[in-house]
Design a protein around this motif. Sequence first.
Motif, PDB file in Angstrom:
ATOM      1  N   LEU A   1       2.563  -2.107  -8.728  1.00 60.94           N
ATOM      2  CA  LEU A   1       1.102  -2.151  -8.814  1.00 60.94           C
ATOM      3  C   LEU A   1       0.508  -0.784  -9.159  1.00 60.94           C
ATOM      4  CD1 LEU A   1       0.174  -4.493  -5.809  1.00 60.94           C
ATOM      5  CD2 LEU A   1       0.253  -5.071  -8.247  1.00 60.94           C
ATOM      6  N   ALA A   2       1.231   0.274  -8.805  1.00 59.60           N
ATOM      7  CA  ALA A   2       0.763   1.621  -9.125  1.00 59.60           C
ATOM      8  C   ALA A   2       0.721   1.861 -10.629  1.00 59.60           C
ATOM      9  CB  ALA A   2       1.659   2.662  -8.460  1.00 59.60           C
ATOM     10  N   PHE A   3       1.550   1.117 -11.378  1.00 54.46           N
ATOM     11  CA  PHE A   3       1.613   1.310 -12.818  1.00 54.46           C
ATOM     12  C   PHE A   3       0.634   0.405 -13.573  1.00 54.46           C
ATOM     13  CE2 PHE A   3       6.203   1.958 -11.477  1.00 54.46           C
ATOM     14  CZ  PHE A   3       6.028   3.310 -11.261  1.00 54.46           C
ATOM     15  N   LEU A   4      -0.018  -0.488 -12.876  1.00 49.28           N
ATOM     16  CA  LEU A   4      -0.927  -1.451 -13.499  1.00 49.28           C
ATOM     17  C   LEU A   4      -2.366  -1.099 -13.144  1.00 49.28           C
ATOM     18  CD1 LEU A   4       1.104  -4.634 -12.519  1.00 49.28           C
ATOM     19  CD2 LEU A   4       1.223  -3.365 -14.666  1.00 49.28           C
ATOM     20  N   GLN A   5      -3.295  -1.697 -13.829  1.00 51.35           N
ATOM     21  CA  GLN A   5      -4.715  -1.494 -13.537  1.00 51.35           C
ATOM     22  C   GLN A   5      -5.114  -2.419 -12.390  1.00 51.35           C
ATOM     23  OE1 GLN A   5      -6.590   0.819 -14.861  1.00 51.35           O
ATOM     24  NE2 GLN A   5      -5.025   1.501 -16.297  1.00 51.35           N
ATOM     25  N   VAL A   6      -4.808  -2.014 -11.160  1.00 51.04           N
ATOM     26  CA  VAL A   6      -5.040  -2.858  -9.996  1.00 51.04           C
ATOM     27  C   VAL A   6      -5.842  -2.085  -8.963  1.00 51.04           C
ATOM     28  CG1 VAL A   6      -3.888  -4.066  -8.099  1.00 51.04           C
ATOM     29  CG2 VAL A   6      -2.876  -4.090 -10.367  1.00 51.04           C
ATOM     30  N   ASN A   7      -6.853  -2.756  -8.409  1.00 54.23           N
ATOM     31  CA  ASN A   7      -7.537  -2.202  -7.249  1.00 54.23           C
ATOM     32  C   ASN A   7      -6.649  -2.515  -6.048  1.00 54.23           C
ATOM     33  OD1 ASN A   7      -9.100  -1.959  -4.864  1.00 54.23           O
ATOM     34  ND2 ASN A   7     -10.975  -2.113  -6.073  1.00 54.23           N
ATOM     35  N   ILE A   8      -5.935  -1.532  -5.550  1.00 57.73           N
ATOM     36  CA  ILE A   8      -4.930  -1.743  -4.509  1.00 57.73           C
ATOM     37  C   ILE A   8      -5.549  -2.275  -3.226  1.00 57.73           C
ATOM     38  CG2 ILE A   8      -4.965   0.636  -3.655  1.00 57.73           C
ATOM     39  CD1 ILE A   8      -1.904  -1.749  -3.925  1.00 57.73           C
ATOM     40  N   TYR A   9      -6.784  -1.906  -2.945  1.00 55.74           N
ATOM     41  CA  TYR A   9      -7.409  -2.366  -1.706  1.00 55.74           C
ATOM     42  C   TYR A   9      -7.716  -3.865  -1.747  1.00 55.74           C
ATOM     43  CZ  TYR A   9      -7.425   2.584  -1.013  1.00 55.74           C
ATOM     44  OH  TYR A   9      -7.011   3.887  -0.896  1.00 55.74           O
ATOM     45  N   TYR A  10      -8.145  -4.365  -2.912  1.00 56.23           N
ATOM     46  CA  TYR A  10      -8.306  -5.813  -3.067  1.00 56.23           C
ATOM     47  C   TYR A  10      -6.941  -6.499  -2.961  1.00 56.23           C
ATOM     48  CZ  TYR A  10     -13.118  -5.326  -4.796  1.00 56.23           C
ATOM     49  OH  TYR A  10     -14.450  -5.058  -4.924  1.00 56.23           O
TER      50      TYR A  10
ATOM     51  N   ILE B   1       9.848  -6.025   2.690  1.00 53.91           N
ATOM     52  CA  ILE B   1      10.517  -5.055   1.816  1.00 53.91           C
ATOM     53  C   ILE B   1      10.192  -5.359   0.352  1.00 53.91           C
ATOM     54  CG2 ILE B   1      12.777  -4.271   0.987  1.00 53.91           C
ATOM     55  CD1 ILE B   1      11.984  -3.079   3.698  1.00 53.91           C
ATOM     56  N   ASP B   2      10.178  -6.641   0.005  1.00 55.04           N
ATOM     57  CA  ASP B   2       9.826  -7.034  -1.363  1.00 55.04           C
ATOM     58  C   ASP B   2       8.424  -6.546  -1.721  1.00 55.04           C
ATOM     59  OD1 ASP B   2      12.236  -8.322  -1.234  1.00 55.04           O
ATOM     60  OD2 ASP B   2      11.397 -10.346  -1.256  1.00 55.04           O
ATOM     61  N   ALA B   3       7.514  -6.606  -0.756  1.00 51.90           N
ATOM     62  CA  ALA B   3       6.137  -6.179  -0.995  1.00 51.90           C
ATOM     63  C   ALA B   3       6.062  -4.671  -1.265  1.00 51.90           C
ATOM     64  CB  ALA B   3       5.251  -6.562   0.187  1.00 51.90           C
ATOM     65  N   LEU B   4       6.954  -3.897  -0.667  1.00 55.35           N
ATOM     66  CA  LEU B   4       7.016  -2.462  -0.950  1.00 55.35           C
ATOM     67  C   LEU B   4       7.350  -2.245  -2.423  1.00 55.35           C
ATOM     68  CD1 LEU B   4       7.119   0.519   0.198  1.00 55.35           C
ATOM     69  CD2 LEU B   4       9.578   0.148   0.395  1.00 55.35           C
ATOM     70  N   ALA B   5       8.345  -2.962  -2.911  1.00 57.50           N
ATOM     71  CA  ALA B   5       8.732  -2.830  -4.320  1.00 57.50           C
ATOM     72  C   ALA B   5       7.602  -3.284  -5.238  1.00 57.50           C
ATOM     73  CB  ALA B   5       9.990  -3.647  -4.588  1.00 57.50           C
TER      74      ALA B   5
ATOM     75  N   LEU C   1       0.841  -1.193   0.000  1.00 57.80           N
ATOM     76  CA  LEU C   1       0.000   0.000   0.000  1.00 57.80           C
ATOM     77  C   LEU C   1       0.882   1.251   0.000  1.00 57.80           C
ATOM     78  CD1 LEU C   1      -2.935   0.992   0.093  1.00 57.80           C
ATOM     79  CD2 LEU C   1      -2.756   0.979   2.583  1.00 57.80           C
ATOM     80  N   LEU C   2       1.909   1.252   0.840  1.00 53.05           N
ATOM     81  CA  LEU C   2       2.866   2.363   0.864  1.00 53.05           C
ATOM     82  C   LEU C   2       3.564   2.486  -0.491  1.00 53.05           C
ATOM     83  CD1 LEU C   2       4.467   4.569   2.366  1.00 53.05           C
ATOM     84  CD2 LEU C   2       6.002   2.748   3.181  1.00 53.05           C
ATOM     85  N   GLY C   3       4.019   1.351  -1.038  1.00 51.72           N
ATOM     86  CA  GLY C   3       4.674   1.358  -2.350  1.00 51.72           C
ATOM     87  C   GLY C   3       3.755   1.860  -3.451  1.00 51.72           C
ATOM     88  N   TYR C   4       2.486   1.480  -3.383  1.00 48.57           N
ATOM     89  CA  TYR C   4       1.502   1.917  -4.376  1.00 48.57           C
ATOM     90  C   TYR C   4       1.376   3.436  -4.378  1.00 48.57           C
ATOM     91  CZ  TYR C   4      -2.970   2.363  -6.797  1.00 48.57           C
ATOM     92  OH  TYR C   4      -3.970   2.717  -7.659  1.00 48.57           O
ATOM     93  N   PHE C   5       1.281   4.027  -3.191  1.00 48.63           N
ATOM     94  CA  PHE C   5       1.145   5.484  -3.121  1.00 48.63           C
ATOM     95  C   PHE C   5       2.424   6.189  -3.566  1.00 48.63           C
ATOM     96  CE2 PHE C   5      -2.364   4.388  -0.120  1.00 48.63           C
ATOM     97  CZ  PHE C   5      -3.378   4.807  -0.966  1.00 48.63           C
ATOM     98  N   LEU C   6       3.578   5.611  -3.243  1.00 47.80           N
ATOM     99  CA  LEU C   6       4.839   6.177  -3.745  1.00 47.80           C
ATOM    100  C   LEU C   6       4.898   6.081  -5.272  1.00 47.80           C
ATOM    101  CD1 LEU C   6       7.423   4.794  -1.164  1.00 47.80           C
ATOM    102  CD2 LEU C   6       6.753   7.180  -1.489  1.00 47.80           C
ATOM    103  N   GLY C   7       4.525   4.924  -5.801  1.00 47.74           N
ATOM    104  CA  GLY C   7       4.515   4.729  -7.255  1.00 47.74           C
ATOM    105  C   GLY C   7       3.536   5.650  -7.948  1.00 47.74           C
TER     106      GLY C   7
END
Length: 186
Positions: free
Chosen positions: A123-132, A114-118, A52-58
């Motif tokens: 995921l920020a660049f893909l069509q993904v519902n981050i909450y799901y 840490i891997d999940a952050l990356a 989630l943190l990585g998504y918002f950074l991305g």
Amino acid sequence: MSLASLILLAFALSMDAFAVAICKGLAMKKITLKKALIVGLYFGIFQAGMPLLGYFLGSFFEHLVTSIDHWIAFILLSAIGAKMIHEALSCTTEAGDDSLSFKTMIVLAIATSIDALAVGITLAFLQVNIYYAVTFIGFITFALSTAGVKIGNIFGAKFKSRAELVGGTVLIIIGVKILIEHLFLQ
């Protein structure tokens, strides 16, 4: 990203935490449901929070990298997968530590997520519902880590390297799939 891909991603990301949970189970003389749930909660919460943190950074930097986002996803997922495979194939064994102290568990939870952050950045660049995505990742990691404590206590280190090997392979396959879809199917 399809539902099946999200679920596979969640399983792949949970393999580091699962492997560490197995080691925790190995080190514990007496397993209780409370101890297994503590391990599962630490790993599940961090494994969900980091993407989630990585998504918002991305998302914040998306406008700068939109033209190469598929390459970033491929490189990050492949590098993380390769690292997991390398760790699975290495002959090193970690000393068992049965402590569930806040300090110990925070360090382990951060290290395994840490891997999940990356991945969250990709995921920020893909069509993904981050909450799901983070719900799947967190729940699956919680369930596998909780079970991993018991599995480690019963079966030993036999499954640790296999879990990391499978997780790393799945991450590389997802990275290749993203690259192929973007380069050849759009």
